[in-house]
Scaffold this active site. Sequence first.
Site, PDB file in Angstrom:
ATOM      1  N   PRO A  57       0.837  -1.204   0.000  1.00  0.00           N
ATOM      2  CA  PRO A  57       0.000   0.000   0.000  1.00  0.00           C
ATOM      3  C   PRO A  57       0.871   1.254   0.000  1.00  0.00           C
ATOM      4  O   PRO A  57       1.789   1.351   0.810  1.00  0.00           O
ATOM      5  CB  PRO A  57      -0.785  -0.119   1.308  1.00  0.00           C
ATOM      6  CG  PRO A  57       0.057  -1.002   2.188  1.00  0.00           C
ATOM      7  CD  PRO A  57       0.765  -1.947   1.262  1.00  0.00           C
ATOM      8  N   TYR A 113      -0.398   4.721  13.170  1.00  0.00           N
ATOM      9  CA  TYR A 113      -1.739   5.275  12.939  1.00  0.00           C
ATOM     10  C   TYR A 113      -2.729   4.687  13.955  1.00  0.00           C
ATOM     11  O   TYR A 113      -2.300   4.017  14.898  1.00  0.00           O
ATOM     12  CB  TYR A 113      -2.155   5.049  11.472  1.00  0.00           C
ATOM     13  CG  TYR A 113      -1.261   5.854  10.548  1.00  0.00           C
ATOM     14  CD1 TYR A 113      -1.375   7.248  10.506  1.00  0.00           C
ATOM     15  CD2 TYR A 113      -0.252   5.259   9.798  1.00  0.00           C
ATOM     16  CE1 TYR A 113      -0.526   8.013   9.706  1.00  0.00           C
ATOM     17  CE2 TYR A 113       0.599   6.021   8.996  1.00  0.00           C
ATOM     18  CZ  TYR A 113       0.454   7.401   8.964  1.00  0.00           C
ATOM     19  OH  TYR A 113       1.293   8.160   8.196  1.00  0.00           O
ATOM     20  N   ALA A 167      -0.668  -0.379  11.358  1.00  0.00           N
ATOM     21  CA  ALA A 167       0.788  -0.219  11.490  1.00  0.00           C
ATOM     22  C   ALA A 167       1.208   1.251  11.537  1.00  0.00           C
ATOM     23  O   ALA A 167       0.376   2.159  11.516  1.00  0.00           O
ATOM     24  CB  ALA A 167       1.471  -0.908  10.297  1.00  0.00           C
ATOM     25  N   HIS A 168       2.521   1.452  11.642  1.00  0.00           N
ATOM     26  CA  HIS A 168       3.209   2.725  11.368  1.00  0.00           C
ATOM     27  C   HIS A 168       2.778   3.898  12.240  1.00  0.00           C
ATOM     28  O   HIS A 168       2.932   5.054  11.856  1.00  0.00           O
ATOM     29  CB  HIS A 168       3.056   3.122   9.879  1.00  0.00           C
ATOM     30  CG  HIS A 168       3.552   2.077   8.933  1.00  0.00           C
ATOM     31  ND1 HIS A 168       3.326   2.116   7.572  1.00  0.00           N
ATOM     32  CD2 HIS A 168       4.269   0.947   9.143  1.00  0.00           C
ATOM     33  CE1 HIS A 168       3.882   1.064   6.996  1.00  0.00           C
ATOM     34  NE2 HIS A 168       4.456   0.335   7.930  1.00  0.00           N
ATOM     35  N   HIS A 171      -5.295  -1.115   8.167  1.00  0.00           N
ATOM     36  CA  HIS A 171      -3.991  -0.505   8.478  1.00  0.00           C
ATOM     37  C   HIS A 171      -3.841  -0.416   9.996  1.00  0.00           C
ATOM     38  O   HIS A 171      -4.399   0.460  10.645  1.00  0.00           O
ATOM     39  CB  HIS A 171      -3.941   0.893   7.850  1.00  0.00           C
ATOM     40  CG  HIS A 171      -2.554   1.481   7.786  1.00  0.00           C
ATOM     41  ND1 HIS A 171      -1.506   1.010   8.539  1.00  0.00           N
ATOM     42  CD2 HIS A 171      -2.051   2.503   7.039  1.00  0.00           C
ATOM     43  CE1 HIS A 171      -0.417   1.722   8.264  1.00  0.00           C
ATOM     44  NE2 HIS A 171      -0.716   2.630   7.353  1.00  0.00           N
ATOM     45  N   THR A 230       0.450   5.510  -0.299  1.00  0.00           N
ATOM     46  CA  THR A 230      -0.296   6.754  -0.438  1.00  0.00           C
ATOM     47  C   THR A 230       0.300   7.580  -1.563  1.00  0.00           C
ATOM     48  O   THR A 230       1.513   7.777  -1.613  1.00  0.00           O
ATOM     49  CB  THR A 230      -0.213   7.533   0.895  1.00  0.00           C
ATOM     50  OG1 THR A 230      -0.896   6.761   1.878  1.00  0.00           O
ATOM     51  CG2 THR A 230      -0.840   8.898   0.794  1.00  0.00           C
TER      52      THR A 230
END
Length: 393
Positions: free
Chosen positions: A49, A199, A196-197, A194, A51
Amino acid sequence: MRSTRNRAAGLIAAAWRDPTGFDMAGVESLFRPFTLNGLRLPNRIVMAPMTRWSSPGGIPADDVAAYYRRRAENDCGLIITEGTTVDHPVASYSSRVPMFHGAALKGWRRVVEQVHAVGGRIMPQLWHVGIARRPSQDYPNRHLPSVSPSGLFLPDKKPVAPPATRAELRAVVEAFVKAACQARKLGFDGIEIHGAHGYLFDQFFWAPINRRDDEYGSNLEGRTRFAVETISAIRSAVGNDYPLLLRISQWKEQDYAAKLARSPEELRALLTLLAGAGVDAFHCSQRRYWEAEFTGSDLNLAGWAKRLSHKSSITVGSVGLSGELSTRGPGALGQPSAIAALDGLLERMARDEFDLVAVGRALLADPTWARKIREGRLGELTAYTPEALERLY
Ligand SMILES: Cc1cc2nc3c(=O)[nH]c(=O)nc-3n(C[C@H](O)[C@H](O)[C@H](O)COP(=O)(O)O)c2cc1C
């Protein structure tokens, strides 16, 4: 059509002629089919994925559909779309990030049609950014406070919003359920959440910014509860036969060195709760796939996830590239990266350490990446440079 075995033999022969000199023995391990909760994938390569900030007003247009179709028609076995935001007023941090509700759904229908027209498979990555909305960005509903466990983006900063109420969390769960049902209705082949990361879901998982002492904090079970409730609700709504991926990571955009789990036991505890809620596969984000997750074994995060959860897993992180992703600072995403050998990946793939391999920047730079790997045309690959971000190609 040539049989898989003949094709593999052809590939290995092609590898001997490869002008880069990379050892591509075992490349056929990437081109074995795989079945994920009933979904047959032709090979193990997944588009990660990414953005693209290319959907003005949150609406993906025909250029977005063509961009995904280009990867599907060039042997990318599964596409996971860029993060696309659920129908909750503070889910997004940019009005150029595609939404997954309202007028945007027509655009997504077109994306699915285009990818399916060339035999591809595609899942949307459903996203809520939580406390990651920054004042410098342009996003909808700026007047509303962000939703997050404790209002913290970083552990050592002051809260910038009140902790989410139970009613707010319920509304977010409903938004995810609605998006998942829309995905199924539009013909997507599954969904990825999502988590992860740094968020929203990861903000709950990560103890330093989840300071809650109610049932959504306090301990690992509490910190996992919000994701578990969301996944369980999605699973009840879409049924058991619809592929559901969850992306997780130890690293956060806020802190590359962060850890959710410091040992296999801690990882097992986290994954067992999530798997029990209905996850089919864990998409384990690392910045360098070859890094061992815990001492005493060379298994990476996806390797451990597969072993501990008995679910499928996807690895990612600098596949085919010499330099890792960097999302911070003035040079964010700006580092060019040379093409790198795949032999370490192929060895891991051949022993089924994980099931699927996601490729990010290499596929941005070269939509035909998977086709060229299959055909042994390594000398023709395009290296990643930041110019790849400038347009949808
Ligand atoms: C331009 C860009 C945008 C990204 N956007 C997302 C995103 O929306 N969701 C996500 O989970 N990861 C996102 N990532 C991370 C990638 O999915 C991937 O994990 C990362 O780039 C490492 O893979 P690579 O080394 O093959 O590029 C993004 C990465 C890039 C380069």
